[in-house]
Design a protein around this motif. Structure first.
Motif, mmCIF file in Angstrom:
data_model
loop_
_atom_site.group_PDB
_atom_site.id
_atom_site.type_symbol
_atom_site.label_atom_id
_atom_site.label_comp_id
_atom_site.label_asym_id
_atom_site.label_seq_id
_atom_site.Cartn_x
_atom_site.Cartn_y
_atom_site.Cartn_z
ATOM 1 N N PHE A 85 -7.648 14.649 6.188
ATOM 2 C CA PHE A 85 -8.119 13.328 6.580
ATOM 3 C C PHE A 85 -8.069 13.145 8.096
ATOM 4 N N VAL A 86 -6.941 13.478 8.693
ATOM 5 C CA VAL A 86 -6.798 13.244 10.133
ATOM 6 C C VAL A 86 -7.838 14.049 10.911
ATOM 7 N N PRO A 98 0.812 -1.221 0.000
ATOM 8 C CA PRO A 98 0.000 0.000 0.000
ATOM 9 C C PRO A 98 0.846 1.272 0.000
ATOM 10 N N PHE A 132 0.697 4.839 1.401
ATOM 11 C CA PHE A 132 -0.115 5.512 2.423
ATOM 12 C C PHE A 132 -0.297 6.984 2.073
ATOM 13 N N GLN A 157 -3.774 14.760 3.712
ATOM 14 C CA GLN A 157 -3.634 13.940 4.921
ATOM 15 C C GLN A 157 -4.066 14.719 6.162
ATOM 16 N N PHE A 161 -5.550 6.553 -0.146
ATOM 17 C CA PHE A 161 -5.605 5.255 0.519
ATOM 18 C C PHE A 161 -6.158 5.392 1.939
ATOM 19 N N LEU A 162 -5.729 6.422 2.639
ATOM 20 C CA LEU A 162 -6.194 6.584 4.020
ATOM 21 C C LEU A 162 -7.704 6.761 4.064
ATOM 22 N N PHE A 186 -11.292 12.626 10.276
ATOM 23 C CA PHE A 186 -11.470 11.300 10.889
ATOM 24 C C PHE A 186 -11.662 11.423 12.397
ATOM 25 N N VAL A 188 -9.254 3.371 3.540
ATOM 26 C CA VAL A 188 -9.182 2.513 4.727
ATOM 27 C C VAL A 188 -10.198 2.984 5.762
ATOM 28 N N ALA A 189 -10.300 4.321 5.903
ATOM 29 C CA ALA A 189 -11.288 4.848 6.837
ATOM 30 C C ALA A 189 -12.685 4.414 6.420
#
Lengths: 617, 283, 493
Positions: free
Chosen positions: A478-479, A396, A398, A475, A402-403, A482, A406-407
């Motif tokens: 995303f963080v 993968p 990252f 990212q 992708f994140l 999430f 996966v989430a």
């Protein structure tokens, strides 16, 4: 049909080369009333992203009231409720959650999946030059605008003399997005049941038109316009998902449209499809009646349960594709994935009753609906296992795409499992219409679908605009999203278990809910953080359109056909009409010697002695 | 970064499990354990599903964390070239199918008791405690006159259709005897509402045009909170009420008090006994 | 950690943080096309009545100032002790004094009538020194800490009040009432009690406007105000058939705090109306226009008004207040309450027949509104009625009766068995005896003329009215053998 392909497709000048064959389009034809599926897709995408912010703002209004009840609500408090010290009215609260759901469902999730990505991806991924019916396609976008306008009227925006909504936003549509009669049928029953509700129903009808045009187009395009060699079982899962979604739409939507017209008739023409006799609301004259409120619930959920899958399946398809690319590995169990998509769609039509366990319908129905509902968890479980299988053994990358994927899987598991509680009728007696259900559908619609969408935006962005989105910003977005998302919605499970009903402007009026205030405040602050994070996405989106890193045709080294077109593709998409030789997921195939992917359109001469079909299935 | 993200995803699922585990201690849990026999069964079913789903949750998240970690530490040139495994597909189709079917079938008896009329406790069916009419935004309660004996189903239906002079009325305050099943007839005067007593795990929508019998049993003598669980307009949250479960004795006394209050003629010394009585004479 | 404390802590601190986050978010959203403004908490306001708005601006300003002085603002209530309102008073003795850095004081107080912990005193409550050097001084409470029993006041006093000085804190109940009112009542009845909250315009009937000082359902005699107990009963049980819900589950002290606040709002509104009455004949915009036409100049009129204010207007206001206070005080006194001379006439068919005759007779004219069958469809509901007090006479735009607030009303449909003022025989008796105040339902009781109703007659009508819902189904009911109530009663005793 050509048998050789240039190995460096990027060397072919896409746009300029291509444009020579077409006359130059005026600005209006190119960017506004465009019949090009890509432009329509991007129009849908930008519109829905803006609507996402509107829906988010409405949600924050809801969260504000739940955390700091009856205190001055920022912005709207002073604007609309200065006499009460900025303290909103309860009907304003009911309007907020109604319009939050409405905007998110009808103007964000459904159009962003089918409208934005369906439009953009279907012709590209199947190697077609456009949709089967380009004008219909354009109309499907432009029918969103009457819908948006009507929803704005339903929200109480717009001049009173035109909308007839007396009291502005305070009288905005407030029956919940489910619009259960009699509340939604009798104008006297709530401020929002007056003209606003009629506008709401009209708007939903317009959205329905838009979706219906889209779904006919998608079905036709997918059936008729696939590139040579692209058999059904060589289609990427995204296309499968779009195809099945289109079928779902086509079969379920007419029911909602019909029900909507019946409700409008009840409201405007004085029919009584959903109104029983002798109902006196707000001291209006008693109704003449003869109708049945439960009829609406059956009709509504006959559409709206499949609609839940309309809001999910395309994201599932796209995530499958993205996971496979990012892990450099074929999708685990391609055919089971297709079959489970179909099974979800099929079962989706016979589970609507699980929304009505406590409604007073025949309790024997409850049991059958429970069993079908439990069974629909099965294909979802199969898909989850296959996604994990896809990552297993992969390499993968990252990145933000992708994140987000996966989430999607990780959060979809939560949404799927919490669904089981409510599928079980006795347990649902307690959980029905508590915050547990709110947690559940936010995990599915936000946790799964929206994360899938965030991934998809960043994944296909290079194809849309010829530039990459910034991965670092991706990212960070995303963080924050999430964490904010989980901190906002996970505690809702606990609120549900604690018995907090939905749609309460002031739950703390009830002593058994008083102690939940701090938790709600925590959730509200998390929601604000999450709301903020979306500005990062918007910024990244806009910034990257103009200043992102330029990219070639196939920045992700992906297999599917859209990556053989220029980025962005010109009018007519492909400079060389693609031919498909194999399935979409041949990553890390031993047949590919100098690279770890094998584009669908790349021809590899068969080695002597090799049986037909090997490696090119 | 790969390892960090693998841990990140594992970490969130650990936080989630811990959050659920500490919830009962933090008060983020059922308001009380169920205080009705049916509610206890519902709680048991809830915990059964909770255990199954927790195990599944941990299983999938661990698997996810594992494959991510493996991916992050994968030093091979290429990913594994695999299109799936038929036997795995079969296993993870059949096993969940059985579990889900088991969960579904296991629920049925409780549902039967709660909603299928032929399984209702017959004593409660034969002498309904009250008629509860939900309206915006309160619960109006009508008890049959004390001593009113129902002679069969048609008599009850008649009472539901036509109020009687001796009926007693209250609002937002339903009294019932504890420790035995009681039945109310639920209806709505205007829009849809829902009868929800969290501690007893009872919920039933009140649908305009329908009269729905609901039975429940409170195992303790106390006041239970009673709320509305179906959006009924702007004052949805205001439908705060209570169900007071009390001993037979107290319940009878309560009805008596209510009767005295309702037939009060405002003349202090005579309010007690006689005034109310004449109400019936005319009938 | 105790969740309750946590919640108190959070609601203070995090609301602040959240406001900032939210306004930042809001500002950005505003860029996207929303209306945005900065979001510091704003206070609610008392609005002036329509009649006050008709005054010329110096007069209006005087009314506004007078009201602010006597009643304050929603954030800063003034407890005018002359009115019979239970503002909440707590007496205590200073047991030690602590000066703060800013020069203000904190007292520890021995409360005579409550223990320190249970006492809730909010910022802004009045504190009156009743003995010692500062006897008669009024200051405001800044903060009260129940744990330590310490009151923090802002006022600067030198030298410090002495230990042993007595003090009274006033207004706690009124403040509590306001808090509850803003939570439960304001969206219908409005901040000023004008029955014009944001939800009000969608309701039928309209929420009560307290400012006329009139309430419909009372147990007081025809010309009296409503008794506190009547208001309490209304708040507790709600008004069936309307959107006024039952607040039965509020605690008793909460109920009475709300009721006191409502009474205070009613008094405030009526005070405003009475002051305006003094000015309206001469100083409304329309009057002044007339007067200017008649040859006076604006300056002269304003000067005259100024003279009026300078000379004896304060006394006028004082007299008005005395009269108003007396009216409200009387409502709670025994002689104002309706007490039937005779107990309820036994409810028999004969009594009902007598009641029916009276109901149908020309003397009572019940039929003209409630209709011959009690359906509330009498002839008066079909007519266009004059607007009382309109010059020249105008008619209401809608057919049917209107109440003193100008809202269309319907005579009660007696067949439905819904009685807004309560279904007890005494409730119906009071409705007939004293009428429904502010409406065309007249008062029949307490008169002694030959054609007037005696209490017995009223009871007959009560018996008849209560039997109307069952009239058509009597045939169905008779075969039932309901045990006589005496037996049941006996069995339970």
């Amino acid at each position: 049909m050509s048998t050789t392909h240039p190995t460096h497709l990027d060397s072919v000048v896409g746009d300029a080369h291509h444009a020579e064959h077409h006359h130059e389009l005026s600005f209006i034809k190119k960017y506004v009333f465009s019949t090009d599926h890509k432009m329509i897709g991007i129009q849908f995408l930008i519109t829905t992203l803006l609507m996402l912010m509107v829906g988010g703002a409405l949600a924050l209004g809801v969260r504000w009231q739940l955390a700091f009840r009856w205190s001055t609500m920022p912005i709207v408090g002073e604007w609309l409720f200065s006499g009460e010290g900025g303290q909103i009215s309860p009907e304003f609260y009911t309007m907020l959650f109604t319009m939050h759901a409405t905007v998110m469902i009808f103007l964000v999730i459904i159009p962003i999946l089918a409208g934005a990505f369906g439009n953009f991806l279907i012709p590209l991924m199947i190697g077609a030059d456009d949709m089967a019916f380009p004008v219909l396609n354009m109309l499907s976008y432009w029918f969103m605008w009457p819908a948006i306008l009507c929803f704005a009227f339903a929200l109480g925006l717009g001049p009173e003399s035109i909308t007839g909504v007396i009291g502005g936003m305070n009288a905005g549509s407030a029956q919940g997005w489910t619009s259960y009669p009699v509340l939604s049928a009798i104008a006297e029953s709530a401020p929002g049941s007056q003209m606003a509700q009629t506008w709401w129903l009209l708007a939903v009808t317009f959205v329905g038109f838009s979706s219906m045009m889209g779904s006919i187009n998608y079905m036709t395009t997918i059936i008729n316009m696939r590139a040579p060699g692209l058999t059904l079982f060589r289609m990427p899962l995204t296309i499968w998902a779009m195809f099945i979604t289109a079928i779902l739409q086509a079969f379920a939507l007419p029911v909602l449209t019909a029900a909507g017209f019946m409700l409008v008739a009840d409201r405007v023409l004085g029919t009584c499809f959903f109104i029983p006799s002798g109902v006196i609301v707000n001291n209006a004259d008693p109704t003449t009646g003869g109708g049945q409120p439960l009829l609406w619930q059956h009709l509504f959920w006959f559409y709206s349960h499949p609609a839940v899958y309309i809001m999910l399946l395309p994201a599932m398809g796209m995530v499958s594709d993205m996971l496979s690319v990012m892990c450099r590995k074929p999708v685990f169990g391609y055919k089971p994935m297709v079959y489970s998509l179909a099974a979800i769609a099929g079962l989706g039509f016979i589970v609507w009753g699980h929304h009505m366990f406590t409604s007073g319908m025949n309790p024997a129905l409850g049991m059958t609906f429970m069993i079908s509902t439990m069974m629909i968890a099965l294909p979802s479980a199969i898909k989850t296992f296959n996604w994990i299988g896809t990552i297993w053994g992969g390499k993968p990358q990252f990145n933000a795409v992708f994140l987000n994927c996966v989430a999607f899987v990780s959060l979809f598991v939560v949404g799927g499992l919490s669904g089981i509680f409510m599928a079980a009728v006795p347990v649902d007696i307690y959980f029905h219409d508590t915050y547990f259900i709110v947690a559940h559908f936010h995990y599915v619609l936000f946790g799964a679908t929206l994360f899938g969408v965030f991934g998809a935006i960043q994944f296909w962005f290079p194809k849309m605009f010829g530039r990459m989105m910034n991965d670092t910003l991706g990212q960070i977005h995303f963080v924050l999203t999430f964490i904010g998302m989980n901190c906002t919605f996970f505690p809702m499970h606990m609120l549900g278990i604690a018995g907090m009903p939905r749609r309460y402007a002031d739950p703390y009026l009830h002593p058994y809910l008083e102690h939940l205030l701090p938790m709600n405040q925590f959730m509200t602050i998390s929601a604000m953080v999450m709301g903020f994070a979306q500005f990062i996405l918007l910024f990244n989106f806009v910034y990257s359109i103009f200043c992102g890193e330029k990219c070639g045709r196939n920045p992700w080294n992906a297999n599917t056909l859209e990556w053989t077109a220029p980025s962005p593709p010109g009018h007519g998409n492909f400079d060389i009409p693609p031919v498909c030789y194999r399935g979409p997921y041949e990553y890390s195939s031993p047949l590919a010697v100098d690279k770890d992917y094998l584009p669908q359109s790349e021809y590899i001469p068969r080695k002597p002695g090799e049986k037909p079909g090997d490696g090119q299935h | 970064m790969g390892k960090f993200w693998s841990i990140f995803f594992i970490f969130w699922s650990i936080v989630a499990v811990v959050a659920v585990a500490i919830s009962p201690a933090m008060g983020w849990w059922f308001p009380t354990a169920a205080e009705s026999p049916l509610g206890e069964q519902i709680d048991d079913l809830f915990f059964l599903i909770l255990y199954i789903t927790t195990i599944t949750f941990i299983g999938t998240q661990v698997a996810m964390g594992y494959v991510l970690w493996r991916g992050a530490t994968n030093t091979d040139d290429r990913a594994e070239f695999s299109h799936g495994s038929h036997s795995l597909e079969v296993i993870w189709t059949i096993v969940p199918a059985f579990i889900l079917l088991f969960i579904a079938l296991y629920q049925i008896p409780v549902w039967e008791q709660f909603r299928i009329q032929s399984h209702f406790p017959q004593d409660a069916v034969n002498s309904p405690i009250a008629e509860v009419t939900a309206r915006q935004f309160e619960w109006r309660i009508r008890y049959p006159a004390p001593g009113r004996v129902f002679k069969g189903k048609s008599d009850i239906e008649r009472w539901l259709k036509q109020p009687e002079p001796g009926d007693l009325y209250t609002v937002n305050d339903l009294h019932v005897p504890s420790n035995k099943p009681v039945l109310i007839h639920l209806r709505s005067g205007d829009v849809q509402h829902s009868f929800f007593i969290p501690d007893l795990r009872v919920k039933q929508d009140a649908v305009p045009g329908m009269v729905i019998p609901v039975w429940f049993e409170a195992s303790r003598s106390k006041a239970y909170e009673w709320v509305c669980a179906e959006l009924c307009g702007w004052g949805h949250y205001k439908m705060k009420a209570r169900v007071v479960a009390e001993s037979d004795e107290d319940f009878k006394n309560y009805l008596h008090e209510l009767e005295l209050e309702q037939f009060d003629d405002g003349v202090p010394e005579l309010a007690d006994s006689s005034a109310a009585g004449e109400e019936e004479v005319s009938e | 950690m105790n969740p309750r404390y946590l919640s108190q802590f959070l609601s203070k601190s995090s609301a602040g943080v959240a406001t900032h986050i939210f306004s930042a978010f809001g500002t950005i959203v505003a860029l996207c096309g929303f209306v945005g403004c900065d979001s510091k908490p704003i206070g609610s306001k008392f609005v002036l009545s329509e009649r006050t708005e008709e005054l010329i601006s110096p007069a209006r300003k005087r009314v506004q100032d007078q009201l602010t002085e006597d009643f304050g603002t929603p954030q800063d209530l003034v407890a005018w002790l002359r009115f019979p309102v239970d503002y909440g008073m707590h007496k205590g003795t200073i047991k030690d004094v602590e000066a703060t850095d800013q020069g203000s004081y904190k007292f520890a107080v021995d409360w005579t009538d409550a223990d320190a912990e249970s006492l809730r005193i909010r910022r802004g409550a009045g504190l009156m020194m009743t003995s010692g050097d500062y006897a008669g001084t009024n200051v405001k409470v800044n903060h009260y800490a129940p744990e330590s029993g310490r009151i923090h006041i802002d006022a600067f006093m030198n030298p410090a009040p002495a230990v042993g000085d007595e003090l009274t804190v006033v207004g706690g109940k009124l403040q509590a009432g306001r808090m509850l009112y803003m939570e439960h009542c304001v969206h219908c009845h409005g901040t000023s009690g004008d029955g014009n909250g944001p939800t009000a315009k969608y309701l039928n009937p309209k929420p009560r406007d307290y400012r006329l000082g009139k309430f419909k359902f009372t147990t007081t005699k025809p010309l009296e105000k409503i008794a506190t107990s009547d208001l309490k009963r209304t708040v507790k049980l709600g008004i069936p058939g309307t959107y006024m819900p039952s607040f039965m589950l509020l605690k008793d002290d909460e109920l009475s705090a709300i009721v006191e606040y409502v009474r205070w709002l009613a008094i405030r509104g009526e005070m405003e109306a009475r002051i305006v009455n003094e000015l309206h004949g001469d100083y409304s915009t329309a009057d002044v226009r007339e007067r200017v036409k008649g040859g006076e100049t604006n300056d002269e009129i304003e000067e005259e008004l100024q003279t009026l204010f300078d000379e004896d207007f304060s006394e006028t206001v004082d007299d008005l207040a005395s009269g108003l206070a007396a009216d409200w005080l009387r409502a709670d006194e025994e002689p104002s309450l309706i007490l039937p001379n005779v107990p309820r006439v036994p409810d028999s068919l004969e009594s009902q027949e007598r009641g029916k005759k009276l109901y149908l007779s020309g003397d009572t004219k019940c039929v003209s509104c409630h209709g011959p069958t009690g359906r509330g469809d009498g002839s008066s509901t079909e007519e266009f009625w004059d607007i009382p007090g309109s010059q020249p006479i105008q008619k209401y735009a809608v057919r049917g009766l209107h109440d003193d607030w100008g809202n269309p009303i319907k005579p009660r449909d007696l067949t439905r068995g819904i009685y807004r003022g309560g279904r007890r025989p005494i409730d119906i008796f009071c409705r007939i005896y004293a009428g429904i105040k502010g409406t065309q339902m007249p008062a029949f009781g307490g008169k002694t003329g030959p054609k007037d109703l005696k209490d017995e007659d009223i009871w007959d009508i009560v018996n008849y009215v209560l039997s109307i819902p069952y009239e058509t189904d009597r045939a169905i009911h008779e075969p039932l053998s309901i045990p006589p109530l005496e037996q049941t009663t006996a069995a339970t005793e």
